[in-house]
Design a protein around this motif. Structure first.
Motif, PDB file in Angstrom:
ATOM      1  N   ALA A   1       0.947  -1.353  -0.119  1.00  0.00           N
ATOM      2  CA  ALA A   1      -0.009  -0.152   0.108  1.00  0.00           C
ATOM      3  C   ALA A   1       0.978   1.136  -0.094  1.00  0.00           C
ATOM      4  O   ALA A   1       2.041   1.183   0.571  1.00  0.00           O
TER       5      ALA A   1
ATOM      6  N   HIS B 180       1.008  -6.818   0.622  1.00  0.00           N
ATOM      7  CA  HIS B 180       0.062  -7.238  -0.153  1.00  0.00           C
ATOM      8  C   HIS B 180       0.441  -8.412  -0.977  1.00  0.00           C
ATOM      9  O   HIS B 180      -0.364  -9.482  -0.986  1.00  0.00           O
TER      10      HIS B 180
ATOM     11  N   LEU C 190      -6.732  -6.746  -3.978  1.00  0.00           N
ATOM     12  CA  LEU C 190      -6.423  -5.182  -4.125  1.00  0.00           C
ATOM     13  C   LEU C 190      -7.631  -4.517  -4.093  1.00  0.00           C
ATOM     14  O   LEU C 190      -8.641  -4.732  -5.029  1.00  0.00           O
TER      15      LEU C 190
ATOM     16  N   TYR D 107      -1.321   1.781  -4.321  1.00  0.00           N
ATOM     17  CA  TYR D 107      -0.320   0.924  -4.159  1.00  0.00           C
ATOM     18  C   TYR D 107       1.047   1.119  -4.760  1.00  0.00           C
ATOM     19  O   TYR D 107       1.056   2.012  -5.530  1.00  0.00           O
TER      20      TYR D 107
END
Length: 121
Positions: free
Chosen positions: A47, A59, A92, A97
């Protein structure tokens, strides 16, 4: 001398491929003035809020084997052959990001509410 050789060497660039969506963004790797595929050891997506040092949990973090084959692109959540996911992949959701590899400026991108993905400039 080693510092000068590495400091002047061309850097990799990460780009978001056309048609990427929140469920399957695909990232390409290139080097200015070369069609040579990238030799990278790891690829991560975090992120944007996790600026500075990498967060404890990405992530998605995928890592190459000891002697990786060159890659031209990586699709989110799908490690290249012989690579493995070390963290994630997590879905997502809408937001900002950052995709990153060594020797390349990170690519910031937005996942929009309608599922589109756009690179920040």
């Amino acid at each position: 001398m080693l510092f000068l050789a590495t400091a002047c060497g061309p850097k990799w660039a990460i780009t978001l491929e056309d048609g990427s969506t929140a469920t399957a963004p695909t990232f390409s790797f290139s080097r200015s003035g070369s069609s040579e595929p990238a030799r990278i050891a790891a690829f991560r997506v975090d992120a944007c809020a996790a600026r500075g040092s990498p967060p404890i949990d990405s992530h998605w973090l995928t890592v190459a084997p000891a002697a990786p084959d060159p890659v031209t692109h990586i699709a989110y959540g799908t490690p290249p052959p012989a690579w493995r996911s070390a963290q994630g992949p997590h879905p997502l959701t809408p937001g900002c990001y950052r995709a990153a590899v060594a020797d390349a400026p990170p690519l910031e991108f937005d996942v929009l509410a309608d599922g589109r993905v756009t690179a920040r400039h």
